[in-house]
Each structure stands twice: as C-alpha cells, then as structure tokens.
Design a protein around this motif. Structure first.
Motif, mmCIF file in Angstrom:
data_model
loop_
_atom_site.group_PDB
_atom_site.id
_atom_site.type_symbol
_atom_site.label_atom_id
_atom_site.label_comp_id
_atom_site.label_asym_id
_atom_site.label_seq_id
_atom_site.Cartn_x
_atom_site.Cartn_y
_atom_site.Cartn_z
ATOM 1 N N CYS A 1 0.842 -1.215 0.000
ATOM 2 C CA CYS A 1 0.000 0.000 0.000
ATOM 3 C C CYS A 1 0.870 1.255 0.000
ATOM 4 C CB CYS A 1 -0.952 -0.007 1.198
ATOM 5 S SG CYS A 1 -2.268 -1.219 1.008
ATOM 6 N N ASP A 2 2.034 1.205 0.696
ATOM 7 C CA ASP A 2 2.956 2.355 0.663
ATOM 8 C C ASP A 2 3.395 2.638 -0.772
ATOM 9 O OD1 ASP A 2 3.025 2.778 3.365
ATOM 10 O OD2 ASP A 2 4.848 1.582 3.716
ATOM 11 N N VAL A 3 3.906 1.593 -1.411
ATOM 12 C CA VAL A 3 4.495 1.755 -2.748
ATOM 13 C C VAL A 3 3.404 2.133 -3.759
ATOM 14 C CG1 VAL A 3 5.733 0.542 -4.591
ATOM 15 C CG2 VAL A 3 6.325 0.114 -2.206
ATOM 16 N N ALA A 4 2.270 1.438 -3.692
ATOM 17 C CA ALA A 4 1.184 1.716 -4.647
ATOM 18 C C ALA A 4 0.616 3.113 -4.411
ATOM 19 C CB ALA A 4 0.091 0.662 -4.504
ATOM 20 N N GLY A 5 0.568 3.504 -3.128
ATOM 21 C CA GLY A 5 0.027 4.828 -2.790
ATOM 22 C C GLY A 5 0.848 5.933 -3.432
ATOM 23 N N GLU A 6 2.173 5.760 -3.439
ATOM 24 C CA GLU A 6 3.046 6.782 -4.055
ATOM 25 C C GLU A 6 2.728 6.945 -5.538
ATOM 26 O OE1 GLU A 6 7.064 5.471 -3.322
ATOM 27 O OE2 GLU A 6 6.664 5.393 -1.159
ATOM 28 N N ALA A 7 2.305 5.839 -6.167
ATOM 29 C CA ALA A 7 2.008 5.889 -7.612
ATOM 30 C C ALA A 7 0.533 6.204 -7.867
ATOM 31 C CB ALA A 7 2.382 4.552 -8.243
ATOM 32 N N GLY A 8 -0.236 6.427 -6.809
ATOM 33 C CA GLY A 8 -1.665 6.731 -6.979
ATOM 34 C C GLY A 8 -2.459 5.561 -7.524
ATOM 35 N N TRP B 1 -4.723 2.013 -7.454
ATOM 36 C CA TRP B 1 -5.798 1.342 -6.695
ATOM 37 C C TRP B 1 -5.234 0.005 -6.238
ATOM 38 C CZ3 TRP B 1 -11.395 2.236 -6.447
ATOM 39 C CH2 TRP B 1 -12.128 1.151 -5.956
ATOM 40 N N VAL B 2 -5.389 -0.337 -4.968
ATOM 41 C CA VAL B 2 -4.911 -1.645 -4.491
ATOM 42 C C VAL B 2 -6.105 -2.554 -4.215
ATOM 43 C CG1 VAL B 2 -3.625 -2.892 -2.713
ATOM 44 C CG2 VAL B 2 -2.842 -0.624 -3.464
ATOM 45 N N HIS B 3 -6.102 -3.672 -4.919
ATOM 46 C CA HIS B 3 -7.122 -4.700 -4.660
ATOM 47 C C HIS B 3 -6.457 -5.884 -3.955
ATOM 48 C CE1 HIS B 3 -10.298 -7.574 -5.012
ATOM 49 N NE2 HIS B 3 -9.549 -8.385 -5.750
ATOM 50 N N VAL B 4 -7.132 -6.431 -2.946
ATOM 51 C CA VAL B 4 -6.605 -7.598 -2.241
ATOM 52 C C VAL B 4 -7.509 -8.797 -2.494
ATOM 53 C CG1 VAL B 4 -5.965 -8.588 -0.007
ATOM 54 C CG2 VAL B 4 -5.655 -6.138 -0.408
ATOM 55 N N ASP B 5 -6.962 -9.811 -3.145
ATOM 56 C CA ASP B 5 -7.682 -11.077 -3.303
ATOM 57 C C ASP B 5 -7.400 -11.899 -2.049
ATOM 58 O OD1 ASP B 5 -8.686 -13.543 -3.895
ATOM 59 O OD2 ASP B 5 -7.353 -13.945 -5.589
ATOM 60 N N LEU C 1 -0.314 -10.916 10.083
ATOM 61 C CA LEU C 1 0.037 -11.257 8.697
ATOM 62 C C LEU C 1 -0.642 -10.322 7.701
ATOM 63 C CD1 LEU C 1 -0.407 -15.129 9.002
ATOM 64 C CD2 LEU C 1 1.777 -13.916 8.805
ATOM 65 N N THR C 2 -1.747 -9.726 8.124
ATOM 66 C CA THR C 2 -2.534 -8.890 7.201
ATOM 67 C C THR C 2 -2.335 -7.398 7.493
ATOM 68 O OG1 THR C 2 -4.479 -8.870 8.643
ATOM 69 C CG2 THR C 2 -4.321 -10.681 7.067
ATOM 70 N N ARG C 3 -1.280 -7.074 8.214
ATOM 71 C CA ARG C 3 -1.075 -5.667 8.603
ATOM 72 C C ARG C 3 -1.158 -4.743 7.387
ATOM 73 N NH1 ARG C 3 3.534 -2.774 10.024
ATOM 74 N NH2 ARG C 3 4.804 -4.607 9.651
ATOM 75 N N GLY C 4 -1.920 -3.681 7.541
ATOM 76 C CA GLY C 4 -2.070 -2.714 6.445
ATOM 77 C C GLY C 4 -3.271 -3.013 5.555
ATOM 78 N N ILE C 5 -3.977 -4.087 5.835
ATOM 79 C CA ILE C 5 -5.057 -4.506 4.928
ATOM 80 C C ILE C 5 -6.128 -3.424 4.770
ATOM 81 C CG2 ILE C 5 -6.550 -5.703 6.627
ATOM 82 C CD1 ILE C 5 -6.601 -7.956 4.374
ATOM 83 N N GLU C 6 -6.365 -2.683 5.837
ATOM 84 C CA GLU C 6 -7.423 -1.666 5.806
ATOM 85 C C GLU C 6 -7.067 -0.500 4.883
ATOM 86 O OE1 GLU C 6 -5.351 -2.292 8.225
ATOM 87 O OE2 GLU C 6 -4.331 -0.388 8.580
ATOM 88 N N ARG C 7 -5.812 -0.457 4.428
ATOM 89 C CA ARG C 7 -5.388 0.651 3.560
ATOM 90 C C ARG C 7 -5.696 0.390 2.083
ATOM 91 N NH1 ARG C 7 0.704 1.455 4.547
ATOM 92 N NH2 ARG C 7 0.332 3.238 3.173
ATOM 93 N N ALA C 8 -6.107 -0.833 1.773
ATOM 94 C CA ALA C 8 -6.389 -1.161 0.360
ATOM 95 C C ALA C 8 -7.687 -0.482 -0.080
ATOM 96 C CB ALA C 8 -6.480 -2.669 0.188
ATOM 97 N N ASP C 9 -7.967 -0.584 -1.375
ATOM 98 C CA ASP C 9 -9.174 0.037 -1.933
ATOM 99 C C ASP C 9 -10.322 -0.954 -2.094
ATOM 100 O OD1 ASP C 9 -8.181 2.853 -2.664
ATOM 101 O OD2 ASP C 9 -6.621 1.538 -3.465
ATOM 102 N N SER C 10 -9.974 -2.224 -2.282
ATOM 103 C CA SER C 10 -11.042 -3.229 -2.417
ATOM 104 C C SER C 10 -10.510 -4.587 -1.970
ATOM 105 C CB SER C 10 -11.538 -3.303 -3.868
ATOM 106 O OG SER C 10 -10.475 -3.600 -4.753
ATOM 107 N N TRP C 11 -11.448 -5.468 -1.619
ATOM 108 C CA TRP C 11 -11.096 -6.766 -1.055
ATOM 109 C C TRP C 11 -12.100 -7.814 -1.563
ATOM 110 C CZ3 TRP C 11 -11.999 -2.207 1.434
ATOM 111 C CH2 TRP C 11 -10.928 -1.604 2.082
ATOM 112 N N ALA C 12 -11.592 -8.996 -1.800
ATOM 113 C CA ALA C 12 -12.462 -10.118 -2.176
ATOM 114 C C ALA C 12 -12.216 -11.255 -1.199
ATOM 115 C CB ALA C 12 -12.128 -10.583 -3.593
ATOM 116 N N THR C 13 -13.268 -11.913 -0.798
ATOM 117 C CA THR C 13 -13.088 -13.130 0.000
ATOM 118 C C THR C 13 -14.289 -14.054 -0.233
ATOM 119 O OG1 THR C 13 -12.462 -14.022 2.161
ATOM 120 C CG2 THR C 13 -14.147 -12.308 2.171
#
Ligand SMILES: Cc1ncc(COP(=O)(O)O)c(C=O)c1O
Length: 496
Positions: free
Chosen positions: A280-287, A289-293, A309-321
């Motif tokens: 999320c840090d790296v993707a955020g710098e590039a603007g 969208w982060v999706h987490v499968d 293990l999922t630290r930072g997960i809340e920073r993503a833009d979308s999630w699938a489960t």
C-alpha cells in the motif's frame, strides 16, 4: 374429491381387471403443504440429509462411482410423465450417493473447500423454501436487511473501513470481478474517461500490476473486464509466493498511467499473505488502486493470532473473500468490499423502468452485484456469523491453522518427507523424496494412493517447479483425530 401429492385429483379406473389409481397433474391447484404427503417430502429430505451428515465422520471421503455409472443411474430419456416428488427425491439420493465427495466432512483437505456450519446449512434450507429474489429491497426486504447486517459485521470482523461498501456474490471469482470493475471505473475516471459510458475503445491504457503468484481468477476477472492479458504486469514473488514490494516499485516505475495493483492474502499453495502494508505504501506513491484477493486469507485478519500477517489490509481500496471457504457456509457464497462506495455502485448499478428501486434508505443489492435475480445468500452467512460470534470465528480460524501445523510437524518428522512452505495459515505443501531421485513421480504416486485409500482426500500441485501434495484445512468439523488418521493414511501410502 381426493387430492394427491401434486394437488391433482385422484381418480381410479379399471385396467385389465386391475384397479388403477392415478393422480391427474393439476396446474391450477396449489399443493397443500399441510398435507401429510408434502410434509413427509420435506421430512424425507431431512432424513436423507442427516443420514448423509451422520456418516461423514466414518465415511470414505472419495466417491466410488465412475462417470459412466452415474450417467447410467441418473440419465435416460427425457421423462414424459410426472413422477411422485418423494420417489424423485429417493431415487436422486440413491443414485447420487456413490458420486458424492465428502467435502462436508472433516477429512477433506482438497483445494480450499469449507464445510457447512449447522446453522448456515439450516438457514440455507430456509433460503430455498423462502425462495426470495434478493435483487431489490422491494422484492425481498428481509434478505436486503440481512445483507446489510452481514456487511457491517464482516467489515468489523476484518478490520476494514466502517464505511466500505459490500456485496454478497457467488464466490471469489465474482468478488474479484466486482472489485476490479470498481477499480477500472475509478482509475479511468481519474484519467478523465467514463468507462461505463464509453467502454474501453479509445480509453487510456490501464496497467494492472499483479503478483506472479496471483490466483487464476484475477486473470479471468480482468479478461471479463476487457483488460486483456497484455495489460498485466507480473511482479516477482519471494520463495513463499508473496509479491515483493521492491519489485512492485520497479514495475510501477517502468510505465505510467491509470494503475491497479492486485495483491493477495492467502496464496492458494502456501497460504502466504503479501506484505500489504508495504504494497500500500508503494502503490500509494504511484496513486494506484490496491485490490486484495483474500479468498481465504482475509479470514486471518479476524483472529488476533494471525492478524499481524494482514497488517495494512485496511489501507487497500477493495477486497475479495469467500464465505463458502473458511466461514463454512454452503456454496455458493463470496464477499466483496470496497473502500469507495461510489465507484462500486457506479460500476455495478443498473436501472430499468420496471425495477422498483428503494428511495435510498434501503439497500437494493443489484446495485452492488454483477447479478440481477439472485439467491438470498445472506441468510446462511448471517446464521454462520450469528451462531459462531466473533469468538467462534477466531476459534475456527485458529483451529484450522493449528491442524495445518500438526500435519506439517507430523509429516516433516518422517525421513524422506519434506514440507515445502512456511505453514503460516491453513495450507501445507508436502513432497516425498524418492531414493531413485524422481521425487515428482513419487509425490504424484503418494497423492494418488491417498486419494484411492479414501481415509482423506487431498490434491497435488506444482510449487516452484516441484510436484507437491497440497493439504488445506478449511473445515470447521476437522478434529485432531481426523488429522492423525489422515497423517497415518498418508504415511501408509508413502510406504506402499
Ligand atoms: C486466492 C484465491 N482467489 C480466488 C479464488 C477463487 O474463489 P472461488 O472458487 O470461490 O471463485 C480462490 C479459490 O481457491 C483462491 O484461493
């Protein structure tokens, strides 16, 4: 006048000196659900279902029937005449039984397949009886509100933003599709392109940066969204299959433009979770969208023992489960969440003059799903969470992980058996070494022998060029005894 099971009128006539009773099928008369005949139809279903479930702890896991045998029992010409529903049910159960895999039981470790929590299973029966079309609030109010409740409970359970939107879909595949449709909308909107109105012809090129170990459903979702495989930029992964943030940074630096980054929580082989915070840090710098499968790995976020293990997960833009995997809800049941409700709704929403939408205070599910008419799959999800409570979900996740570690420890202890992955979640990869050096062939042979033995069922895979046995512990009802019996069966197969 007597009525039969189908609500038709019973008549008798003589044929060849025999008295023949028949029911004239009626299309105008409602079946009488208070009648003993129809009540016993559902009673039969309950008896057959519980009979099956009761056998699971001791039942052979693999089916015994062949495809031809099943065709013979179930096939035949198109029936011309109606048949008594009780006989249909009895015949179906008898014919299907040898072809059933005991995935609902505690010794099934194939793919990533959960079982049925009792409350979820029972609620699923009610769902079929209620037969709600859960697309619009007006058509199925209780289904709509139950999904609202599930959405709120689940975002809290996973630690996702409280205002995230959500959808209950058929599985991880459609959860990925829905989330990536929202992502496609958002990144193109930022580039000044309305993809819903104009499609992709002439649109700025969207680059999709994915881990090289992503799940195949990501590729299919992107294909369905018109983002062809040449827009995919695979990023190297580490030895556990986690996307490398340094490689992601390099990939992001190579080109520019609207960007989606697909991360993963739960590699289908190793169970490893990508370093989401760093991604999320790296993707955020590039603007981007982060999706987490997180088809199964998102559930790690529900337990204090694995949440790190999922630290930072809340920073993503979308999630699938999925709910049909680790939550142990009957198929089919997937979940999608999105931190940008407007993007989610714009990507999925639809309008037609005959569809009666709510005024905004109620939720019309078809605004959040790729489906129109749909099963009210919120009821079993609700029942599962309500019956477990937060502590039960934590216990379910922790127990499966503990069983996976038990498998790994017991197998790795044996000479000639290697565990290939760090067992951080519920997945174990095992390799059987061959004295002649053909470890791939030996591992394949052991997997086949275990499947044929029937004590348990697990599959094979290839991990980083090595054939491996793949064990996934995803069933709520697996016990330590199930694990020990399965370890013994695996070692028997390996020594044969
Ligand atoms: C990481 C991952 N993503 C997506 C999926 C697809 O989920 P489903 O089979 O529910 O569509 C799976 C299935 O195992 C998975 O492991």
């Amino acid at each position: 006048m007597r009525r039969g099971l189908l609500g038709g009128i019973i008549t008798s006539y003589r044929l060849d000196r025999r008295e023949v009773r028949m029911e004239e099928p009626s299309t105008t008369t409602r079946p009488d659900w208070t009648s003993p005949a129809l009540r016993s139809l559902l009673g039969d279903a309950a008896t057959l279902a519980t009979g099956f479930l009761e056998q699971l702890p001791e039942r052979r896991v693999a089916p015994t029937a062949t495809a031809d045998g099943l065709r013979e029992e179930l096939g035949g010409p198109l029936p011309e005449e109606p048949r008594d529903p009780r006989l249909v049910l009895a015949d179906l159960a008898k014919a299907a039984e040898p072809g059933l895999m005991a995935t609902a039981g505690g010794r099934y470790f194939g793919f990533v397949i959960g079982g049925n929590l009792p409350a979820a299973l029972a609620a699923d029966w009610l769902t079929s009886s209620w037969d709600q079309n859960a697309g619009l609030y007006v058509a199925a109010p209780a289904a709509s509100v139950v999904e609202e409740v599930c959405g709120a409970w689940l975002t809290e359970l996973f630690g996702l933003p409280g205002d995230a939107s959500y959808g209950l879909v058929t599985g991880g595949q459609m959860a990925n599709f829905t989330a990536l449709a929202a992502a496609r909308h958002s990144v193109l909107d930022e580039a000044g392109w309305d993809v819903e109105a104009n499609g992709l012809i002439g649109a700025p090129r969207v680059r999709v940066i994915i881990g090289e170990e992503r799940h195949v459903t990501i590729d299919r979702a992107l294909r369905l969204l018109g983002l062809g495989s040449s827009s995919l930029h695979p990023v190297p992964a580490d030895e556990q299959g986690r996307m490398r943030p340094d490689a992601l940074r390099a990939a992001l630096g190579e080109t520019s433009g609207p960007t989606i980054v697909c991360a993963q929580a739960g590699n289908v082989n190793t169970g490893a979770i990508d370093p989401l915070d760093a991604i999320c840090d790296v993707a955020g710098e590039a603007g981007a969208w982060v999706h987490v499968d997180g088809a199964f790995g998102l559930w790690a976020a529900a337990s204090p023992a694995s949440r790190h293990l999922t630290r930072g997960i809340e920073r993503a833009d979308s999630w699938a489960t999925d709910a049909h995997k680790w939550l142990n809800v009957p198929y089919d049941s997937g979940l999608v969440f999105c931190a940008h409700p407007d993007a989610h709704r714009t990507a999925m929403g639809t309008h037609a003059s005959y569809l009666v939408y709510s005024e905004g205070a109620e939720r019309d599910q078809l605004d959040w799903n790729p489906e129109a008419s749909r099963r009210a799959r919120g009821f079993p999800v609700y029942a599962a969470i309500r019956s477990l409570g937060r502590s039960g979900v934590v216990d379910l996740v922790d127990r499966c992980c503990a069983h996976a570690r038990r498998f790994a420890e017991a197998l790795a202890w044996e000479p000639g058996v290697e565990v290939l992955n760090d067992v951080v979640l519920n997945q174990v990869l095992v390799r059987f070494l061959d004295t002649g050096g053909d470890h791939d062939a030996r591992t394949r042979a052991v997997v086949k022998a275990v499947q044929e033995d029937g004590t348990c069922w697990l599959g094979g895979t290839t991990w980083q060029g090595k054939v491996a046995m793949r064990i996934s512990v995803s069933n709520w009802s697996t016990t330590t005894d199930d694990v020990d019996r399965s370890v013994a069966a695996i070692l028997r197969a390996a020594s044969g």
